[in-house]
Design a protein around this motif. Sequence first.
Motif, PDB file in Angstrom:
ATOM      1  N   TYR A 154       0.928  -1.096   0.243  1.00 53.63           N
ATOM      2  CA  TYR A 154       0.165  -0.176   0.198  1.00 53.63           C
ATOM      3  C   TYR A 154       0.707   0.781   0.004  1.00 53.63           C
ATOM      4  CZ  TYR A 154      -4.320  -2.690   0.730  1.00 53.63           C
ATOM      5  OH  TYR A 154      -5.134  -3.675   1.133  1.00 53.63           O
ATOM      6  N   VAL A 155       0.051   2.111  -0.583  1.00 58.48           N
ATOM      7  CA  VAL A 155       0.983   3.382  -0.587  1.00 58.48           C
ATOM      8  C   VAL A 155       0.261   3.986   0.373  1.00 58.48           C
ATOM      9  CG1 VAL A 155       1.529   5.463  -1.847  1.00 58.48           C
ATOM     10  CG2 VAL A 155       1.786   3.377  -2.580  1.00 58.48           C
ATOM     11  N   HIS A 156       0.334   5.146   1.345  1.00 66.90           N
ATOM     12  CA  HIS A 156       0.400   5.942   2.319  1.00 66.90           C
ATOM     13  C   HIS A 156      -0.111   6.940   1.990  1.00 66.90           C
ATOM     14  CE1 HIS A 156      -0.952   2.025   4.559  1.00 66.90           C
ATOM     15  NE2 HIS A 156      -0.030   1.951   4.272  1.00 66.90           N
ATOM     16  N   ARG A 188      -3.685  15.785  -0.817  1.00 64.94           N
ATOM     17  CA  ARG A 188      -4.219  14.348  -1.663  1.00 64.94           C
ATOM     18  C   ARG A 188      -4.671  13.422  -2.447  1.00 64.94           C
ATOM     19  NH1 ARG A 188      -7.209  13.652   4.527  1.00 64.94           N
ATOM     20  NH2 ARG A 188      -7.516  16.100   4.000  1.00 64.94           N
ATOM     21  N   LYS A 189      -5.570  14.870  -2.307  1.00 66.70           N
ATOM     22  CA  LYS A 189      -6.157  14.062  -3.842  1.00 66.70           C
ATOM     23  C   LYS A 189      -5.518  14.036  -5.056  1.00 66.70           C
ATOM     24  CE  LYS A 189     -11.372  14.398  -2.107  1.00 66.70           C
ATOM     25  NZ  LYS A 189     -12.299  15.255  -1.517  1.00 66.70           N
ATOM     26  N   ASN A 190      -4.733  15.113  -5.209  1.00 67.32           N
ATOM     27  CA  ASN A 190      -3.936  14.947  -5.891  1.00 67.32           C
ATOM     28  C   ASN A 190      -3.384  14.348  -6.065  1.00 67.32           C
ATOM     29  OD1 ASN A 190      -5.387  17.791  -6.365  1.00 67.32           O
ATOM     30  ND2 ASN A 190      -3.879  19.319  -5.395  1.00 67.32           N
ATOM     31  N   VAL A 191      -2.556  13.979  -4.967  1.00 65.50           N
ATOM     32  CA  VAL A 191      -1.090  12.974  -5.084  1.00 65.50           C
ATOM     33  C   VAL A 191      -1.354  11.820  -5.516  1.00 65.50           C
ATOM     34  CG1 VAL A 191       0.355  11.635  -3.891  1.00 65.50           C
ATOM     35  CG2 VAL A 191       0.527  14.211  -4.010  1.00 65.50           C
ATOM     36  N   SER A 192      -2.623  11.390  -4.781  1.00 66.93           N
ATOM     37  CA  SER A 192      -3.143  10.093  -5.275  1.00 66.93           C
ATOM     38  C   SER A 192      -3.454   9.911  -6.836  1.00 66.93           C
ATOM     39  CB  SER A 192      -4.875   9.461  -4.817  1.00 66.93           C
ATOM     40  OG  SER A 192      -5.431  10.634  -4.861  1.00 66.93           O
ATOM     41  N   THR A 193      -4.397  10.958  -7.172  1.00 62.42           N
ATOM     42  CA  THR A 193      -4.928  11.231  -8.683  1.00 62.42           C
ATOM     43  C   THR A 193      -3.661  10.762  -9.587  1.00 62.42           C
ATOM     44  OG1 THR A 193      -4.694  13.426  -8.984  1.00 62.42           O
ATOM     45  CG2 THR A 193      -7.330  12.053  -8.791  1.00 62.42           C
ATOM     46  N   GLY A 250       0.176   5.827 -13.998  1.00 60.71           N
ATOM     47  CA  GLY A 250       0.903   4.449 -13.856  1.00 60.71           C
ATOM     48  C   GLY A 250       1.818   4.207 -12.445  1.00 60.71           C
ATOM     49  N   ILE A 251       1.969   5.024 -12.047  1.00 62.65           N
ATOM     50  CA  ILE A 251       3.465   4.562 -10.760  1.00 62.65           C
ATOM     51  C   ILE A 251       2.369   3.070  -9.428  1.00 62.65           C
ATOM     52  CG2 ILE A 251       4.660   5.221  -8.773  1.00 62.65           C
ATOM     53  CD1 ILE A 251       4.549   8.024 -10.143  1.00 62.65           C
ATOM     54  N   VAL A 252       0.934   3.331  -9.260  1.00 63.54           N
ATOM     55  CA  VAL A 252       0.453   2.670  -7.721  1.00 63.54           C
ATOM     56  C   VAL A 252      -1.369   3.071  -8.918  1.00 63.54           C
ATOM     57  CG1 VAL A 252      -0.606   2.752  -5.948  1.00 63.54           C
ATOM     58  CG2 VAL A 252       1.486   3.974  -6.310  1.00 63.54           C
ATOM     59  N   LYS A 253      -1.872   1.458  -8.637  1.00 67.07           N
ATOM     60  CA  LYS A 253      -3.006   1.154  -9.067  1.00 67.07           C
ATOM     61  C   LYS A 253      -3.929   2.032  -8.212  1.00 67.07           C
ATOM     62  CE  LYS A 253      -2.867  -2.774 -11.462  1.00 67.07           C
ATOM     63  NZ  LYS A 253      -2.538  -5.043 -11.387  1.00 67.07           N
ATOM     64  N   LYS A 254      -5.012   2.376  -7.898  1.00 67.39           N
ATOM     65  CA  LYS A 254      -6.203   2.464  -7.323  1.00 67.39           C
ATOM     66  C   LYS A 254      -6.694   2.125  -6.248  1.00 67.39           C
ATOM     67  CE  LYS A 254      -9.855   5.837  -6.992  1.00 67.39           C
ATOM     68  NZ  LYS A 254     -10.946   6.006  -7.533  1.00 67.39           N
ATOM     69  N   GLU A 255      -6.556   0.894  -6.677  1.00 64.79           N
ATOM     70  CA  GLU A 255      -7.195   0.348  -4.953  1.00 64.79           C
ATOM     71  C   GLU A 255      -5.656  -0.249  -4.092  1.00 64.79           C
ATOM     72  OE1 GLU A 255      -6.211  -2.614  -8.974  1.00 64.79           O
ATOM     73  OE2 GLU A 255      -7.599  -0.930  -7.981  1.00 64.79           O
ATOM     74  N   HIS A 256      -4.496   0.209  -4.506  1.00 68.71           N
ATOM     75  CA  HIS A 256      -3.334  -0.130  -3.330  1.00 68.71           C
ATOM     76  C   HIS A 256      -3.167   1.210  -3.248  1.00 68.71           C
ATOM     77  CE1 HIS A 256      -2.395  -3.551  -4.753  1.00 68.71           C
ATOM     78  NE2 HIS A 256      -2.892  -3.245  -6.539  1.00 68.71           N
ATOM     79  N   ILE A 257      -3.834   3.018  -3.133  1.00 68.93           N
ATOM     80  CA  ILE A 257      -3.387   3.320  -1.751  1.00 68.93           C
ATOM     81  C   ILE A 257      -4.818   3.897  -0.815  1.00 68.93           C
ATOM     82  CG2 ILE A 257      -4.177   6.082  -2.002  1.00 68.93           C
ATOM     83  CD1 ILE A 257      -3.456   6.349  -5.350  1.00 68.93           C
ATOM     84  N   LYS A 258      -4.213   4.573   0.140  1.00 72.49           N
ATOM     85  CA  LYS A 258      -4.459   4.424   1.481  1.00 72.49           C
ATOM     86  C   LYS A 258      -4.606   6.005   2.016  1.00 72.49           C
ATOM     87  CE  LYS A 258      -5.376  -0.293   3.845  1.00 72.49           C
ATOM     88  NZ  LYS A 258      -5.530  -1.024   4.704  1.00 72.49           N
ATOM     89  N   ILE A 259      -5.552   6.906   1.473  1.00 79.65           N
ATOM     90  CA  ILE A 259      -6.095   7.905   2.263  1.00 79.65           C
ATOM     91  C   ILE A 259      -6.060   8.111   3.936  1.00 79.65           C
ATOM     92  CG2 ILE A 259      -6.903  10.636   1.534  1.00 79.65           C
ATOM     93  CD1 ILE A 259      -6.981   9.367  -1.393  1.00 79.65           C
TER      94      ILE A 259
END
Length: 113
Positions: free
Chosen positions: A30-32, A90-95, A101-110
């Motif tokens: 996970y990417v936190h 937070r939202k900017n970094v996740s998008t 293509g660095i991380v899939k959306k399901e592997h991100i925890k905000i």
Amino acid sequence: MSDLDVQIPNAFDPFAEANAEDSGAGTKEYVHIRVQQRNGRKSLTTVQGLKKEFSYNKILKDLKKDFCCNGTVVQDPELGQVIQLQGDQRKNVSTFLVQAGIVKKEHIKIHGF
């Protein structure tokens, strides 16, 4: 007296699932993305858990350019390299991480607020 044998229920731990979920090798995938409150209205966004094969400085350079904010890469003894950005990004970094293509959306925890 055998009729009076009372079963004592086991102690219930409400955090058992959370502790089991947080411990182990599964958390490394996970990417936190967290926000930390500084003083007053100032805040700090931290990104941790990116794979070591990525160049943190290049990612930071793109993040700073896209979001018009300052940032740095900090070496933490427990967490490894952590990207810090000024402001609540937070939202900017996740998008950005998903679109690049660095991380899939399901592997991100905000986390935060």
